[in-house]
Design a protein around this motif. Structure first.
Motif, PDB file in Angstrom:
ATOM      1  N   TYR A 279       0.868  -1.129   0.091  1.00 60.75           N
ATOM      2  CA  TYR A 279      -0.110  -0.545  -0.100  1.00 60.75           C
ATOM      3  C   TYR A 279       1.341   1.386  -0.018  1.00 60.75           C
ATOM      4  O   TYR A 279       0.630   1.865  -0.569  1.00 60.75           O
ATOM      5  CB  TYR A 279      -0.899   0.455   1.351  1.00 60.75           C
ATOM      6  CG  TYR A 279      -2.466  -0.694   0.941  1.00 60.75           C
ATOM      7  CD1 TYR A 279      -3.392  -0.321   0.127  1.00 60.75           C
ATOM      8  CD2 TYR A 279      -2.555  -1.876   1.420  1.00 60.75           C
ATOM      9  CE1 TYR A 279      -4.174  -1.476  -0.581  1.00 60.75           C
ATOM     10  CE2 TYR A 279      -3.516  -3.113   1.795  1.00 60.75           C
ATOM     11  CZ  TYR A 279      -4.947  -2.180   0.797  1.00 60.75           C
ATOM     12  OH  TYR A 279      -5.523  -3.121   0.280  1.00 60.75           O
ATOM     13  N   ILE A 280       2.227   1.107   0.899  1.00 61.42           N
ATOM     14  CA  ILE A 280       2.598   2.448   0.593  1.00 61.42           C
ATOM     15  C   ILE A 280       3.407   2.672  -0.410  1.00 61.42           C
ATOM     16  O   ILE A 280       3.035   3.951  -1.073  1.00 61.42           O
ATOM     17  CB  ILE A 280       4.064   2.658   1.598  1.00 61.42           C
ATOM     18  CG1 ILE A 280       3.027   2.627   3.071  1.00 61.42           C
ATOM     19  CG2 ILE A 280       5.117   3.155   1.481  1.00 61.42           C
ATOM     20  CD1 ILE A 280       4.541   2.417   4.261  1.00 61.42           C
ATOM     21  N   ASN A 281       4.285   1.551  -1.509  1.00 63.08           N
ATOM     22  CA  ASN A 281       4.629   0.976  -3.178  1.00 63.08           C
ATOM     23  C   ASN A 281       3.354   2.086  -3.280  1.00 63.08           C
ATOM     24  O   ASN A 281       3.211   3.205  -4.399  1.00 63.08           O
ATOM     25  CB  ASN A 281       4.616  -0.076  -3.514  1.00 63.08           C
ATOM     26  CG  ASN A 281       5.958  -0.069  -2.590  1.00 63.08           C
ATOM     27  OD1 ASN A 281       7.083   0.607  -1.950  1.00 63.08           O
ATOM     28  ND2 ASN A 281       6.344  -1.354  -2.496  1.00 63.08           N
ATOM     29  N   ILE A 359       0.075   5.693  10.433  1.00 63.56           N
ATOM     30  CA  ILE A 359       1.068   7.007  11.120  1.00 63.56           C
ATOM     31  C   ILE A 359       1.616   6.426   9.707  1.00 63.56           C
ATOM     32  O   ILE A 359       1.811   7.986   9.829  1.00 63.56           O
ATOM     33  CB  ILE A 359       1.705   5.058  12.484  1.00 63.56           C
ATOM     34  CG1 ILE A 359       0.794   5.366  13.006  1.00 63.56           C
ATOM     35  CG2 ILE A 359       2.982   6.029  12.112  1.00 63.56           C
ATOM     36  CD1 ILE A 359       1.488   3.833  14.060  1.00 63.56           C
ATOM     37  N   CYS A 360       1.638   5.989   9.191  1.00 63.54           N
ATOM     38  CA  CYS A 360       2.784   6.111   7.832  1.00 63.54           C
ATOM     39  C   CYS A 360       2.569   7.104   6.562  1.00 63.54           C
ATOM     40  O   CYS A 360       2.073   8.088   6.135  1.00 63.54           O
ATOM     41  CB  CYS A 360       3.538   5.114   6.997  1.00 63.54           C
ATOM     42  SG  CYS A 360       4.183   4.360   7.890  1.00 63.54           S
ATOM     43  N   GLY A 361       0.960   6.801   6.942  1.00 61.12           N
ATOM     44  CA  GLY A 361      -0.273   7.989   5.476  1.00 61.12           C
ATOM     45  C   GLY A 361       0.080   9.210   6.460  1.00 61.12           C
ATOM     46  O   GLY A 361      -0.429   9.661   5.210  1.00 61.12           O
ATOM     47  N   MET A 362      -0.149   9.655   7.536  1.00 54.99           N
ATOM     48  CA  MET A 362      -0.359  10.992   8.045  1.00 54.99           C
ATOM     49  C   MET A 362       1.357  11.529   7.513  1.00 54.99           C
ATOM     50  O   MET A 362       0.953  13.041   7.165  1.00 54.99           O
ATOM     51  CB  MET A 362      -0.470  11.658   9.356  1.00 54.99           C
ATOM     52  CG  MET A 362      -1.697  11.037   9.914  1.00 54.99           C
ATOM     53  SD  MET A 362      -1.562  10.975  11.724  1.00 54.99           S
ATOM     54  CE  MET A 362      -0.897  10.151  12.580  1.00 54.99           C
ATOM     55  N   MET A 363       2.531  11.137   7.325  1.00 57.66           N
ATOM     56  CA  MET A 363       4.381  11.695   6.956  1.00 57.66           C
ATOM     57  C   MET A 363       4.365  10.491   5.980  1.00 57.66           C
ATOM     58  O   MET A 363       4.949  11.515   5.754  1.00 57.66           O
ATOM     59  CB  MET A 363       5.102  10.686   8.477  1.00 57.66           C
ATOM     60  CG  MET A 363       3.975  11.248   9.887  1.00 57.66           C
ATOM     61  SD  MET A 363       4.195  13.001  10.209  1.00 57.66           S
ATOM     62  CE  MET A 363       5.419  13.935  10.034  1.00 57.66           C
ATOM     63  N   ILE A 364       3.088  10.515   4.827  1.00 55.41           N
ATOM     64  CA  ILE A 364       4.278  10.335   3.779  1.00 55.41           C
ATOM     65  C   ILE A 364       4.088  11.455   3.151  1.00 55.41           C
ATOM     66  O   ILE A 364       5.140  10.803   2.224  1.00 55.41           O
ATOM     67  CB  ILE A 364       2.812   9.045   3.129  1.00 55.41           C
ATOM     68  CG1 ILE A 364       4.180   8.123   1.946  1.00 55.41           C
ATOM     69  CG2 ILE A 364       1.756   9.382   2.916  1.00 55.41           C
ATOM     70  CD1 ILE A 364       2.804   7.382   1.479  1.00 55.41           C
ATOM     71  N   PHE A 365       4.140  12.242   3.075  1.00 53.12           N
ATOM     72  CA  PHE A 365       4.372  13.744   2.279  1.00 53.12           C
ATOM     73  C   PHE A 365       6.057  13.758   2.691  1.00 53.12           C
ATOM     74  O   PHE A 365       6.356  13.821   1.612  1.00 53.12           O
ATOM     75  CB  PHE A 365       3.912  15.001   3.065  1.00 53.12           C
ATOM     76  CG  PHE A 365       4.404  15.670   4.211  1.00 53.12           C
ATOM     77  CD1 PHE A 365       5.162  16.185   4.521  1.00 53.12           C
ATOM     78  CD2 PHE A 365       3.838  15.170   5.362  1.00 53.12           C
ATOM     79  CE1 PHE A 365       6.609  16.333   5.931  1.00 53.12           C
ATOM     80  CE2 PHE A 365       3.901  15.439   6.636  1.00 53.12           C
ATOM     81  CZ  PHE A 365       5.011  16.349   6.244  1.00 53.12           C
TER      82      PHE A 365
END
Length: 464
Positions: A279-281, A359-365
């Motif tokens: 999902y991150i990718n 957690i990663c969604g908030m900082m993925i910028f």
């Protein structure tokens, strides 16, 4: 004659948007068929098979990422030569890139096939998934040449401003991959070997599509003369290619260490981490694409010495990255259960994924902006800095996971990603600003010199 695209002329925003969307759809389709592959494996074979395939992701990134870094690095010289309209050097760079890629294909294939089991053991791979990991890995790495061929052809096309042909190739290969996956897994019951075989066959097709387009571009028709070894060309290609390849591999080592600790927690954690990584990718693809655009755009304009256009291009690409963060980061923050249940079956892996994704969604910028700045630095021909940022990513990722996994458990993997992104972003952003300011100053001084020269010439003619 097939068309190439000059990124040194015309309105910057229009050029970038026109170049961005075909490449974006290409990258998104690659992720779609990766996620489809994962979902078919997870639903068709089970969570253990998904864990086995996911366990190979970091190792695959180490090997395939190295070759992709080489291809991206080689294409910098191609883009700069094309921007400078030095077509003889451009053809030399392409021919030499082919030679180096063939050599690297042989070396990487032999290495990965010989040491696959040992590497999986070092990663603390569970015996439950070891056999499937080996079956999948031997097929993927045995067909490594297909991935290298596609990456090289696609990178050359993008360096020449063509982002549509790689899109066409991926559309065809994505459809084929999903069909073959379903047939092999649900029809022939071929397990993880079927998923690997479907991937290789699809990559062969995508490489052929891109190669056929390259054959039609008149200005890059290669002759025997172009393949003659020339030290300056090979050294220039390796100067850009090796650091970018090492950057990917160094980053992959950090991911493999994280995978080692995750594997030690149990198969449920491995499955959850595999799904979250997919999902991150997927969610970083718009920003990743804007980075690829920035690399080609900066490369051509750097070769043409139009540095002010690089600054304009940066603004457009950062805007794309920010919009991507708002839209896709929100999915990870607000819909973690929906995303997790799409790939995973067991309740424990789903609950673990629900911890990680917000957690990663908030900082993925952070990683979104990283792609733009890092690619800009690479496109301007400074590959050593991105390589150093890969070291920073690795050190920070490993440090966080070692220090905090016993305290925070699975959440430590998310914290490790965020800290690694931040460190690499700060280094590449600083380097980009320093390099571009220096070049803009040179451009301004040259313009002032030309204005003075023109004024003197006019005065002299007026006096005469």
């Amino acid at each position: 004659m097939a068309q190439t695209y000059d990124l040194t002329q015309g309105k910057v925003s229009k050029l970038i948007i026109r170049f961005f969307f075909p490449m974006f759809f290409t990258n998104m389709l690659q992720q779609v068929y990766t996620i489809a592959d994962t979902a078919i494996v997870g639903k068709g074979i089970g969570d253990n098979a998904l864990a086995a395939v996911g366990n190979m992701s970091s190792l695959s990134f180490l090997i395939v990422g190295f070759s992709l870094g080489l291809a991206n690095g080689f294409s910098v010289m191609t883009a700069q030569s094309y921007g400078a309209q030095d077509y003889a050097k451009m053809r030399k760079s392409i021919a030499s890139s082919i030679v180096l890629s063939v050599i690297m294909s042989v070396l990487l294939t032999v290495f990965s096939m010989v040491y696959l089991r040992q590497i999986l053991e070092l990663m603390q791979t569970s015996e439950i998934i070891m056999e499937d990991s080996l079956k999948y890995g031997y097929i993927i790495f045995g067909g490594l040449v297909t991935a290298i061929a596609y990456n090289l052809c696609a990178c050359i096309l993008r360096a020449l401003g063509d982002s549509k042909t790689p899109l066409k190739a991926i559309i065809i290969s994505t459809i084929l991959n999903i069909i073959l996956n379903s047939v092999f897994i649900f029809g022939f019951k071929s397990g993880v070997q079927g998923a690997a075989a479907a991937t290789i066959i699809s990559q062969v097709v995508s490489a052929i599509v891109c190669f056929q387009k390259l054959r039609k571009i008149e200005i890059i028709q290669l002759s025997k003369e172009d393949f003659k070894a020339e030290f300056s060309v090979y050294s220039g290609l390796l100067k850009n290619g090796i650091p970018m390849a090492l950057m990917n591999s160094i980053t992959a080592v950090g991911c493999m260490v994280v995978q080692y600790f995750v594997n030690g927690l149990g198969v449920a954690y491995t499955s959850a981490y595999s799904a979250c990584s997919k999902y991150i990718n997927l969610c970083i693809q718009p920003a990743c694409t804007s980075g690829f655009v920035m690399s080609s755009f900066a490369g051509q304009n750097f070769g043409a010495k139009k540095y002010s256009r690089i600054k304009e291009g940066l603004k457009v690409c950062l805007t794309i990255a920010f919009v991507s963060y708002v839209l896709l980061g929100s999915l990870m923050v607000f819909l973690p259960r929906t995303l997790a249940k799409t790939m995973l079956n067991g309740e424990q892996p789903i609950e673990l994924a629900m911890e990680f994704l917000p957690i990663c969604g908030m900082m993925i910028f952070l990683v979104d902006f990283l792609f733009v700045f890092r690619s800009g630095v690479q496109g301007m021909g400074y590959p050593f800095i991105p390589m150093c940022s890969g070291v920073v990513e690795m050190v920070m990722r490993i440090s966080v996971i070692v220090m905090f996994i016993s305290r925070f458990g699975f959440r430590a993997t998310a914290y490790a990603e965020i800290v690694a992104w931040l460190g690499a972003l700060l280094l590449n952003m600083t380097a980009f600003i320093v390099i571009l300011r220096k070049k803009l100053k040179e451009e301004e001084n040259e313009e002032n010199y030309n204005d003075i020269s023109d004024a003197r010439y006019l005065c002299k003619n007026t006096s005469a």
